[in-house]
Design a protein around this motif. Structure first.
Motif, PDB file in Angstrom:
ATOM      1  N   GLU A  33     -15.742   3.295   5.452  1.00 54.09           N
ATOM      2  CA  GLU A  33     -15.009   2.574   6.480  1.00 54.09           C
ATOM      3  C   GLU A  33     -15.761   2.575   7.812  1.00 54.09           C
ATOM      4  O   GLU A  33     -16.692   3.351   8.017  1.00 54.09           O
ATOM      5  CB  GLU A  33     -13.626   3.222   6.678  1.00 54.09           C
ATOM      6  CG  GLU A  33     -12.689   3.076   5.502  1.00 54.09           C
ATOM      7  CD  GLU A  33     -12.962   4.072   4.380  1.00 54.09           C
ATOM      8  OE1 GLU A  33     -13.945   4.834   4.465  1.00 54.09           O
ATOM      9  OE2 GLU A  33     -12.175   4.074   3.421  1.00 54.09           O
ATOM     10  N   LYS A  58       0.808  -1.223   0.000  1.00 54.95           N
ATOM     11  CA  LYS A  58       0.000   0.000   0.000  1.00 54.95           C
ATOM     12  C   LYS A  58       0.844   1.278   0.000  1.00 54.95           C
ATOM     13  O   LYS A  58       0.286   2.368  -0.079  1.00 54.95           O
ATOM     14  CB  LYS A  58      -0.872   0.043   1.273  1.00 54.95           C
ATOM     15  CG  LYS A  58      -2.103  -0.816   1.236  1.00 54.95           C
ATOM     16  CD  LYS A  58      -2.893  -0.668   2.532  1.00 54.95           C
ATOM     17  CE  LYS A  58      -3.396   0.722   2.821  1.00 54.95           C
ATOM     18  NZ  LYS A  58      -4.662   1.093   2.200  1.00 54.95           N
ATOM     19  N   HIS A  91      -6.379  12.328   2.653  1.00 55.14           N
ATOM     20  CA  HIS A  91      -6.670  10.900   2.598  1.00 55.14           C
ATOM     21  C   HIS A  91      -7.804  10.710   1.615  1.00 55.14           C
ATOM     22  O   HIS A  91      -8.460  11.683   1.244  1.00 55.14           O
ATOM     23  CB  HIS A  91      -7.072  10.416   4.002  1.00 55.14           C
ATOM     24  CG  HIS A  91      -6.614   9.025   4.303  1.00 55.14           C
ATOM     25  ND1 HIS A  91      -5.341   8.718   4.662  1.00 55.14           N
ATOM     26  CD2 HIS A  91      -7.274   7.839   4.283  1.00 55.14           C
ATOM     27  CE1 HIS A  91      -5.238   7.417   4.873  1.00 55.14           C
ATOM     28  NE2 HIS A  91      -6.403   6.852   4.631  1.00 55.14           N
ATOM     29  N   ASN A 131      -6.209  -0.415  -1.097  1.00 50.52           N
ATOM     30  CA  ASN A 131      -5.901   0.627  -2.083  1.00 50.52           C
ATOM     31  C   ASN A 131      -4.546   1.213  -1.742  1.00 50.52           C
ATOM     32  O   ASN A 131      -4.058   1.039  -0.624  1.00 50.52           O
ATOM     33  CB  ASN A 131      -6.982   1.724  -2.030  1.00 50.52           C
ATOM     34  CG  ASN A 131      -7.115   2.324  -0.646  1.00 50.52           C
ATOM     35  OD1 ASN A 131      -6.825   1.667   0.348  1.00 50.52           O
ATOM     36  ND2 ASN A 131      -7.521   3.570  -0.570  1.00 50.52           N
ATOM     37  N   SER A 179      -7.781  -0.831   4.129  1.00 50.72           N
ATOM     38  CA  SER A 179      -8.442  -0.831   2.822  1.00 50.72           C
ATOM     39  C   SER A 179      -7.439  -1.235   1.729  1.00 50.72           C
ATOM     40  O   SER A 179      -6.253  -0.919   1.799  1.00 50.72           O
ATOM     41  CB  SER A 179      -9.034   0.545   2.535  1.00 50.72           C
ATOM     42  OG  SER A 179      -8.057   1.538   2.740  1.00 50.72           O
ATOM     43  N   ARG A 222       2.133   2.259   2.636  1.00 51.90           N
ATOM     44  CA  ARG A 222       1.548   2.859   3.838  1.00 51.90           C
ATOM     45  C   ARG A 222       2.651   3.098   4.862  1.00 51.90           C
ATOM     46  O   ARG A 222       3.464   2.211   5.118  1.00 51.90           O
ATOM     47  CB  ARG A 222       0.502   1.897   4.401  1.00 51.90           C
ATOM     48  CG  ARG A 222      -0.228   2.371   5.646  1.00 51.90           C
ATOM     49  CD  ARG A 222      -1.332   1.379   5.967  1.00 51.90           C
ATOM     50  NE  ARG A 222      -2.005   1.621   7.210  1.00 51.90           N
ATOM     51  CZ  ARG A 222      -3.333   1.835   7.322  1.00 51.90           C
ATOM     52  NH1 ARG A 222      -4.086   1.870   6.246  1.00 51.90           N
ATOM     53  NH2 ARG A 222      -3.878   2.010   8.499  1.00 51.90           N
TER      54      ARG A 222
END
Ligand code: AMP
Ligand code: MG
Length: 331
Positions: free
Chosen positions: A173, A49, A224, A138, A136, A51
């Protein structure tokens, strides 16, 4: 979607047990799942991700009796909330037990845990026999996926497979609540409305200024859920669109939209639950339509409107920050 990526429940479970990454449907959005007890598998989520490691992951369980495998302590208030809203779009942040790797919680002593209301997802977890960490599915900061196709087109090449469960029913979410003793704090508005929660537990704290970079709730980053196309949030639809080719995201069909190059109406009847279910899909469609910009109309701040406005504000943040620049269309 390429066939070798579409999994059965059994295949998804086998991959999870083997430390691999699979996208799973939930009632909120598609999750990118890995065995929550396996730090290497969890590390792959962050890599796939892009992330940052300071953003903790929510752990998903298949049944109530899995809770002690994840949490050390479950306050009475948390139990009440779980009894009322699980399975469902509510995440409870409570003390973690030692089996949950620090990577999952970004070093925090609390863990976010949720029992999702999705039969396929729960079947996979039962077959795999382990809870999963699943943000998630993505790339970090981008629009959340509510169909298997959203997952495939955004990060299909970085994961080991997708279980296609159709379109996500809730579409946004989970609501995240931190429970400490008698105190309940909402860290993120989401699929369960604040009003419903307060009916059960009384006043819930909701910090007005979200701690943008704080490790307590990094999911609340100012930017975001962003489309690649610039997006602004308005209270009333401008009669002259701000860009040559402007898309419009709104709750109900307005009287005059001829000047807009693409319109996504989220619920003909103005129903916020239906709007939430259609929200990310509408944004994905507008984002893929080659527009210069998107105008999104703010929702009334009740019920799920609060969560939708939260997503819009963050989606617009990137646009605000690059105001004056060319629209970012690179991928
Ligand atoms: P998501 O990206 O939808 O999986 O949501 C993850 C978000 O949940 C994070 O960005 C945090 O805001 C929140 N969260 C998850 N775990 C924790 C935790 N242990 N403490 C506080 N917030 C958490
Ligand atoms: Mg996310």
């Amino acid at each position: 979607m390429s066939l070798n990526q579409v999994l059965t429940v059994e295949q998804a479970a086998i991959l999870l047990k083997a430390g691999r990454l699979v996208a799973l449907p939930t009632e909120t959005v598609y999750g990118l799942a890995a065995n929550a007890f396996d730090p290497i598998a969890v590390a792959k989520i962050f890599a796939a991700k892009d992330r940052p490691f300071f953003d903790p992951l929510i752990v998903h369980i298949a049944d109530f009796d899995w809770l002690p495998r994840v949490v050390r302590d479950f306050p009475t208030l948390a139990s009440q909330l779980a009894k009322r809203f699980w399975p469902g779009p509510l995440t409870l942040v409570v003390p973690k037990n030692d089996d949950i790797p620090d990577l999952v919680t970004s070093g925090l002593s609390n863990v976010g845990v949720r029992l999702p209301d999705h039969e396929l997802m729960r079947q996979v977890l039962r077959k795999a026999g382990v809870p999963v960490a699943a943000p998630s599915a993505n790339p970090f900061g981008r629009l959340s996926p509510t169909t298997a196709e959203h997952v495939r087109s955004q990060i299909g090449h970085r994961i080991d497979g997708i279980l296609d469960g159709g379109t996500c029913r809730v579409g946004i979410e989970s609501t995240i609540l931190q429970v400490e003793g008698n105190r309940v704090t909402m860290l993120r508005p989401g699929g369960v409305a604040l009003e419903e929660i307060e009916q059960l537990v009384g006043k819930v704290e909701y910090p007005a200024v979200t701690p943008a970079e704080s490790p307590v709730a990094p999911g609340m980053l100012a930017s975001h859920y962003s489309p690649r196309t610039p997006l602004i949030v308005v209270d009333a639809i401008p009669s002259t669109p701000p860009w040559p080719r402007t898309g419009l995201l709104c709750l109900q069909m307005p009287d005059e939209v001829a000047a807009y190059s693409g319109v996504e109406v989220l619920s003909d009847e103005g129903d916020l639950v239906i709007a939430a279910a259609n929200f990310f899909q509408g944004l994905h469609r507008l984002d893929g339509a080659g527009l210069d910009g998107i105008v999104a109309v703010r929702f009334s701040p009740q019920g799920l409107g609060r969560a939708l406005n939260d997503r819009l504000t963050r989606a617009a943040h990137g646009t605000k920050n690059r105001a004056g620049e060319q629209s970012s269309s690179s991928s």
